[in-house]
Design an enzyme around this catalytic site. Structure first.
Site, PDB file in Angstrom:
ATOM      1  N   LYS A 144       0.834  -1.207   0.000  1.00 56.29           N
ATOM      2  CA  LYS A 144       0.000   0.000   0.000  1.00 56.29           C
ATOM      3  C   LYS A 144       0.865   1.251   0.000  1.00 56.29           C
ATOM      4  O   LYS A 144       0.540   2.252  -0.659  1.00 56.29           O
ATOM      5  CB  LYS A 144      -0.940   0.004   1.208  1.00 56.29           C
ATOM      6  CG  LYS A 144      -1.904   1.196   1.246  1.00 56.29           C
ATOM      7  CD  LYS A 144      -2.811   1.251   0.026  1.00 56.29           C
ATOM      8  CE  LYS A 144      -3.727   2.469   0.003  1.00 56.29           C
ATOM      9  NZ  LYS A 144      -4.831   2.387   0.950  1.00 56.29           N
TER      10      LYS A 144
ATOM     11  N   LYS B  97       0.105  10.741   6.172  1.00 57.59           N
ATOM     12  CA  LYS B  97       0.531   9.573   6.952  1.00 57.59           C
ATOM     13  C   LYS B  97       0.975   8.439   6.036  1.00 57.59           C
ATOM     14  O   LYS B  97       1.934   7.717   6.352  1.00 57.59           O
ATOM     15  CB  LYS B  97      -0.573   9.103   7.887  1.00 57.59           C
ATOM     16  CG  LYS B  97      -1.746   8.396   7.256  1.00 57.59           C
ATOM     17  CD  LYS B  97      -2.721   7.884   8.301  1.00 57.59           C
ATOM     18  CE  LYS B  97      -3.918   7.180   7.657  1.00 57.59           C
ATOM     19  NZ  LYS B  97      -3.534   5.954   6.920  1.00 57.59           N
TER      20      LYS B  97
END
Length: 304
Positions: free
Chosen positions: A179, A247
């Site tokens: 990811k 993030k």
């Protein structure tokens, strides 16, 4: 005798979804439609899911008590860990049963492994972040990145198949690495698309015509297909929230440091998305990169 008639066959796993935001809600709808039953939990009640037949759990404990596996679609691990312990926490509803915890949040691979080590032995963890955006979640064509043991990821793949294509990429944490790689590509692409759209507009080139032409060449991508109209019209109303990229790119930087990789592009992307948030644009869709580019310029677009 078929397996359905065999009284000794194990009952199908009861599945729950925790977190019903832009991704969690459409995934829950697809899982409910495919399975016929689903237990859901979130900060706010979702009448549409309940009307469709989902069982609403008021607390994390209730969610665990009615399920054998839970897909967590919260922003990150802290939101999960906040409701793990205590009399109303997830662990209180699990007890000493075997349980499968599916972490679909985009999180640190190290953090996922550390969490798994702290949980009771009967709780199996699989990280399963997804890519494909809200439109992919609604259509059931998400890329689902699995990390965990072969047995656990096989169970996870069977449970999550209605949402897209689940693929095991390695041990626990591997899905989060994948990811992070995905988000590195998405961040660089959407920033380039935003800059190119604004550059074309300021040069008197119609962005819609530009992307109709370039979309069929090497500049084309699924992201351009998804965000083309938003970039052309300037619609960056919330969907895929830009501030989440901060993030995600931080996790990518952590992985780069851990693997002694020295990327050239990643630091620039982190600086750009940090600035997007600092300018108060973090709550907008990632198509805000066009607005961001415009606001960084000294002069407005000149039109005839």
């Amino acid at each position: 005798m078929t397996p359905l008639d065999d009284e000794t066959a194990p009952a199908p796993a009861r599945l729950g979804v925790w977190g019903l935001g832009a991704m969690g809600a459409p995934m829950a709808h697809r899982l409910l439609a495919a399975r016929g039953s689903l237990t859901v939990h979130a900060r706010r009640r979702r009448p549409a899911l309940v009307e469709a037949g989902a069982h609403w759990a008021e607390r994390a404990r209730d969610l665990a008590a009615h399920t054998d596996a839970v897909l967590v679609m919260l922003p990150d691990l802290p939101q999960l860990e906040e409701h793990l312990d205590g009399p109303d926490g997830l662990l209180a509803g699990i007890g000493d049963r075997e349980f499968l915890l599916l972490i679909g949040s985009t999180s640190s691979p190290v953090g996922v492994r550390e969490l798994a080590e702290r949980l009771p032995d009967g709780i199996r963890v699989v990280d399963c972040p997804v890519s494909g955006g809200e439109d992919g979640a609604k259509a059931g064509r998400l890329s689902i990145m699995l990390g965990g043991s072969p047995a656990d990821t096989d169970r996870a793949a069977a449970l999550l198949a209605p949402c897209g294509t689940p693929v095991r990429l390695g041990p626990l944490g591997a899905g989060q690495v994948a990811k992070a790689c995905n988000q590195l590509v998405v961040a660089s692409t959407i920033l380039a698309l935003g800059e190119a759209t604004e550059l074309a507009a300021r040069s008197g080139v119609d962005p819609a015509t530009l992307w109709d032409l370039l979309g069929g060449g090497y500049a084309g991508s699924r992201l351009l297909e998804s965000r083309r109209e938003r970039l052309v019209t300037g619609d960056d109303s919330p969907s895929g929230i830009a501030e989440y990229m901060v993030k995600d790119l931080r996790f990518a930087a952590d992985i780069a440091a851990f693997t002694d990789t020295r990327p050239a592009l990643l630091p620039a992307l982190r600086a750009a998305f940090d600035e997007i948030v600092e300018r108060g644009l973090g709550g907008r869709d990632i198509a805000v990169t066009r607005r961001f580019t415009a606001e960084r310029s000294d002069t407005p677009v000149q039109t005839d």
